[in-house]
Design a protein around this motif. Structure first.
Motif, PDB file in Angstrom:
ATOM      1  N   PRO A 280       0.814  -1.223   0.000  1.00  0.00           N
ATOM      2  CA  PRO A 280       0.000   0.000   0.000  1.00  0.00           C
ATOM      3  C   PRO A 280       0.847   1.272   0.000  1.00  0.00           C
ATOM      4  CG  PRO A 280      -0.950  -1.607   1.490  1.00  0.00           C
ATOM      5  CD  PRO A 280       0.364  -2.179   1.044  1.00  0.00           C
ATOM      6  N   ASP A 281       1.954   1.263   0.740  1.00  0.00           N
ATOM      7  CA  ASP A 281       2.834   2.430   0.738  1.00  0.00           C
ATOM      8  C   ASP A 281       3.486   2.630  -0.626  1.00  0.00           C
ATOM      9  OD1 ASP A 281       2.270   3.010   3.369  1.00  0.00           O
ATOM     10  OD2 ASP A 281       4.063   2.030   4.172  1.00  0.00           O
ATOM     11  N   ASP A 282       3.809   1.518  -1.295  1.00  0.00           N
ATOM     12  CA  ASP A 282       4.426   1.609  -2.620  1.00  0.00           C
ATOM     13  C   ASP A 282       3.506   2.303  -3.614  1.00  0.00           C
ATOM     14  OD1 ASP A 282       6.794   0.330  -1.916  1.00  0.00           O
ATOM     15  OD2 ASP A 282       6.090  -1.656  -2.525  1.00  0.00           O
ATOM     16  N   VAL A 283       2.219   1.934  -3.612  1.00  0.00           N
ATOM     17  CA  VAL A 283       1.319   2.510  -4.618  1.00  0.00           C
ATOM     18  C   VAL A 283       1.079   3.996  -4.344  1.00  0.00           C
ATOM     19  CG1 VAL A 283       0.224   0.342  -5.251  1.00  0.00           C
ATOM     20  CG2 VAL A 283      -0.767   1.702  -3.421  1.00  0.00           C
ATOM     21  N   VAL A 284       1.056   4.385  -3.091  1.00  0.00           N
ATOM     22  CA  VAL A 284       0.949   5.814  -2.763  1.00  0.00           C
ATOM     23  C   VAL A 284       2.184   6.550  -3.266  1.00  0.00           C
ATOM     24  CG1 VAL A 284       0.849   7.490  -0.884  1.00  0.00           C
ATOM     25  CG2 VAL A 284      -0.589   5.446  -0.798  1.00  0.00           C
ATOM     26  N   ARG A 285       3.344   5.931  -3.062  1.00  0.00           N
ATOM     27  CA  ARG A 285       4.595   6.520  -3.531  1.00  0.00           C
ATOM     28  C   ARG A 285       4.608   6.611  -5.059  1.00  0.00           C
ATOM     29  NH1 ARG A 285       8.425  10.116  -2.607  1.00  0.00           N
ATOM     30  NH2 ARG A 285      10.479   9.513  -3.397  1.00  0.00           N
ATOM     31  N   MET A 286       4.143   5.560  -5.729  1.00  0.00           N
ATOM     32  CA  MET A 286       4.100   5.572  -7.189  1.00  0.00           C
ATOM     33  C   MET A 286       3.240   6.723  -7.712  1.00  0.00           C
ATOM     34  SD  MET A 286       3.579   1.583  -8.182  1.00  0.00           S
ATOM     35  CE  MET A 286       4.798   0.313  -7.840  1.00  0.00           C
ATOM     36  N   ALA A 287       2.070   6.907  -7.111  1.00  0.00           N
ATOM     37  CA  ALA A 287       1.182   7.992  -7.543  1.00  0.00           C
ATOM     38  C   ALA A 287       1.876   9.340  -7.414  1.00  0.00           C
ATOM     39  CB  ALA A 287      -0.107   7.966  -6.730  1.00  0.00           C
ATOM     40  N   ASP A 288       2.586   9.527  -6.314  1.00  0.00           N
ATOM     41  CA  ASP A 288       3.316  10.774  -6.101  1.00  0.00           C
ATOM     42  C   ASP A 288       4.419  10.948  -7.148  1.00  0.00           C
ATOM     43  OD1 ASP A 288       4.113  13.147  -4.479  1.00  0.00           O
ATOM     44  OD2 ASP A 288       5.920  11.933  -4.121  1.00  0.00           O
ATOM     45  N   LEU A 289       5.092   9.874  -7.480  1.00  0.00           N
ATOM     46  CA  LEU A 289       6.183   9.944  -8.457  1.00  0.00           C
ATOM     47  C   LEU A 289       5.657  10.251  -9.854  1.00  0.00           C
ATOM     48  CD1 LEU A 289       8.296   6.901  -7.217  1.00  0.00           C
ATOM     49  CD2 LEU A 289       8.943   9.321  -7.070  1.00  0.00           C
ATOM     50  N   VAL A 290       4.531   9.647 -10.228  1.00  0.00           N
ATOM     51  CA  VAL A 290       3.939   9.945 -11.533  1.00  0.00           C
ATOM     52  C   VAL A 290       3.614  11.435 -11.628  1.00  0.00           C
ATOM     53  CG1 VAL A 290       1.972   9.539 -13.063  1.00  0.00           C
ATOM     54  CG2 VAL A 290       2.999   7.624 -11.839  1.00  0.00           C
ATOM     55  N   GLU A 291       3.056  11.969 -10.554  1.00  0.00           N
ATOM     56  CA  GLU A 291       2.718  13.402 -10.555  1.00  0.00           C
ATOM     57  C   GLU A 291       3.966  14.268 -10.619  1.00  0.00           C
ATOM     58  OE1 GLU A 291      -0.379  16.506  -8.568  1.00  0.00           O
ATOM     59  OE2 GLU A 291      -0.125  14.537  -7.638  1.00  0.00           O
ATOM     60  N   ARG A 292       4.965  13.955  -9.798  1.00  0.00           N
ATOM     61  CA  ARG A 292       6.185  14.770  -9.766  1.00  0.00           C
ATOM     62  C   ARG A 292       6.978  14.677 -11.058  1.00  0.00           C
ATOM     63  NH1 ARG A 292       9.123  12.459  -4.954  1.00  0.00           N
ATOM     64  NH2 ARG A 292      10.829  13.726  -5.789  1.00  0.00           N
ATOM     65  N   ALA A 293       6.848  13.548 -11.771  1.00  0.00           N
ATOM     66  CA  ALA A 293       7.550  13.387 -13.047  1.00  0.00           C
ATOM     67  C   ALA A 293       6.793  14.033 -14.206  1.00  0.00           C
ATOM     68  CB  ALA A 293       7.774  11.912 -13.338  1.00  0.00           C
ATOM     69  N   GLY A 294       5.628  14.597 -13.925  1.00  0.00           N
ATOM     70  CA  GLY A 294       4.882  15.324 -14.949  1.00  0.00           C
ATOM     71  C   GLY A 294       3.833  14.523 -15.688  1.00  0.00           C
ATOM     72  N   GLY A 295       3.637  13.248 -15.320  1.00  0.00           N
ATOM     73  CA  GLY A 295       2.670  12.419 -16.037  1.00  0.00           C
ATOM     74  C   GLY A 295       1.244  12.891 -15.887  1.00  0.00           C
ATOM     75  N   ARG A 296       0.902  13.333 -14.692  1.00  0.00           N
ATOM     76  CA  ARG A 296      -0.481  13.763 -14.452  1.00  0.00           C
ATOM     77  C   ARG A 296      -0.802  15.031 -15.238  1.00  0.00           C
ATOM     78  NH1 ARG A 296      -3.281  14.372  -8.415  1.00  0.00           N
ATOM     79  NH2 ARG A 296      -5.454  14.292  -9.157  1.00  0.00           N
ATOM     80  N   SER A 297       0.071  16.015 -15.194  1.00  0.00           N
ATOM     81  CA  SER A 297      -0.189  17.278 -15.887  1.00  0.00           C
ATOM     82  C   SER A 297      -0.169  17.070 -17.405  1.00  0.00           C
ATOM     83  CB  SER A 297       0.834  18.339 -15.474  1.00  0.00           C
ATOM     84  OG  SER A 297       2.152  17.927 -15.784  1.00  0.00           O
ATOM     85  N   TRP A 298       0.691  16.175 -17.887  1.00  0.00           N
ATOM     86  CA  TRP A 298       0.744  15.917 -19.332  1.00  0.00           C
ATOM     87  C   TRP A 298      -0.573  15.329 -19.821  1.00  0.00           C
ATOM     88  CZ3 TRP A 298       0.788  11.048 -21.912  1.00  0.00           C
ATOM     89  CH2 TRP A 298       0.981  11.137 -23.301  1.00  0.00           C
ATOM     90  N   SER A 299      -1.102  14.338 -19.120  1.00  0.00           N
ATOM     91  CA  SER A 299      -2.359  13.732 -19.552  1.00  0.00           C
ATOM     92  C   SER A 299      -3.516  14.729 -19.464  1.00  0.00           C
ATOM     93  CB  SER A 299      -2.674  12.481 -18.714  1.00  0.00           C
ATOM     94  OG  SER A 299      -2.135  11.326 -19.317  1.00  0.00           O
ATOM     95  N   ARG A 300      -3.503  15.548 -18.435  1.00  0.00           N
ATOM     96  CA  ARG A 300      -4.555  16.576 -18.340  1.00  0.00           C
ATOM     97  C   ARG A 300      -4.481  17.539 -19.517  1.00  0.00           C
ATOM     98  NH1 ARG A 300      -4.420  18.325 -11.928  1.00  0.00           N
ATOM     99  NH2 ARG A 300      -6.121  16.959 -11.228  1.00  0.00           N
TER     100      ARG A 300
END
Length: 339
Positions: A280-300
């Motif tokens: 569970p901690d890993d998936v929370v960390r992954m979500a944060d990393l996707v956002e910090r790496a720009g994946g979330r803003s790019w898809s938006r």
């Protein structure tokens, strides 16, 4: 002549479901009893024992696109109901199979069909819906319609296969991920719009523009779907939080983050390459990393850009004003689901 004002997207979806539902139920009633029971359960009409329930059956965006595309092309929406039914049957064929392929145990806040009835039965029910979709179109007066749907489904299968191969590959590029989406998700939305125009007897140029409107909307839809697969509210999506990260799915925002060549992207790559199931901690960390790496803003950003392009293609058809406005409202609803 006074033109009726455009309805909000929520009202359009309700209208579409009310118009299509009787014909959809009549079609499903023609299935053999075991397949009918599974299909009706999946569609939210009854429980696993066949007793009626009032469960969510999905938003039914694709049938609404069919009806509005027909009306925008000058026909009565009622004339396109068979096409709307066929598209909804084909869509639910893909969902039944997707749940098996992805081993998803929850859809629309209920156990998936394979989790209740077994893998083999759910696959067969999906096959039955696909055959039924073809039969519904075969009974219409539009022989070209079947080819529109079958081409879309062949593309979809190709995209689904590509998506499955990504699971076994450590590196997937953004371009090939987008190509997968153009095959897997976009074709059925494009076909829905093209079928509406086809049933309206629209000229080829109109059919092509509406097909392109649906294709672009389909790619935007997948961007948003992938965002919801990471950050979606389970109360709204009907699936557990971080579903895509638990399975290490290479969705669009994830692939963009992995390809970013940033420290968060490299750390995400390390977590994605592990063989042990993520905690569970890993998936929370992954979500944060996707956002910090720009994946979330790019898809938006991409979803909004694609929406603008789709609306330009819609305008190219010189459509009837009210259904065109409602198609635009539906497109905005699709792209703004995350917010």
């Amino acid at each position: 002549m006074t033109v009726a004002p455009a309805r909000p997207a929520s009202a359009v979806l309700t209208w579409s479901r009310d118009l299509v539902q009787p014909a959809l139920r009549a079609a499903v009633d023609r299935l053999p009893a075991p397949m009918r029971r599974i299909a009706g359960y999946h569609l939210g009409w009854w429980d696993q024992f066949g007793d009626p329930v009032d469960a969510a059956g999905g938003k039914a965006v694709r049938p609404a696109l069919v009806l509005l595309a027909a009306e925008a092309s000058g026909a009565r929406p009622d004339d396109a109901v068979p096409a709307a039914v066929a598209v909804e049957l084909a869509h639910n064929f893909t969902l039944l199979h997707d749940d098996v392929l992805d081993r998803d145990r929850t859809r629309r806040h209920r156990p998936t069909a394979w989790a209740v009835f077994g893998v083999s039965a759910a696959i067969l029910a999906g096959d039955a819906l696909l055959a039924l979709a073809a039969d519904v179109l075969a009974g219409s007066d539009h022989p070209a319609a079947a080819r529109v749907l079958t081409r879309a489904l062949l593309d979809l299968v190709d995209g689904e296969h590509a998506d499955l191969t990504f699971e076994r590959r450590p590196d997937v590029g953004v371009r090939e991920c987008l190509e997968m989406v153009e095959h897997k998700t976009a074709p059925l939305l494009a076909a829905a719009c093209a079928l509406g125009a086809t049933f309206a007897g629209a000229p080829p140029s109109t059919v092509a523009h509406l097909h392109e409107f649906g294709r672009l909307l389909g790619i935007a839809y997948q961007h948003v779907d992938d965002l919801l697969g990471i950050w979606g509210d389970p109360a709204k999506t009907g699936k557990p939080a971080h579903t895509d990260l638990r399975s290490r799915k290479k969705s669009l925002p994830v692939v963009a983050a992995l390809a970013s060549d940033t420290p968060p992207g490299r750390e995400l790559s390390t977590l994605y390459r592990r063989t042990a199931p993520p905690s569970p901690d890993d998936v929370v960390r992954m979500a944060d990393l996707v956002e910090r790496a720009g994946g979330r803003s790019w898809s938006r950003d991409e979803s909004r850009r694609l929406l603008d392009e789709a609306l330009d293609r819609l305008a190219d058809t010189a459509p009837a004003p009210r259904p065109a406005a409602e198609l635009a409202a539906l497109a905005h609803l699709v792209v703004n689901r995350e917010r």
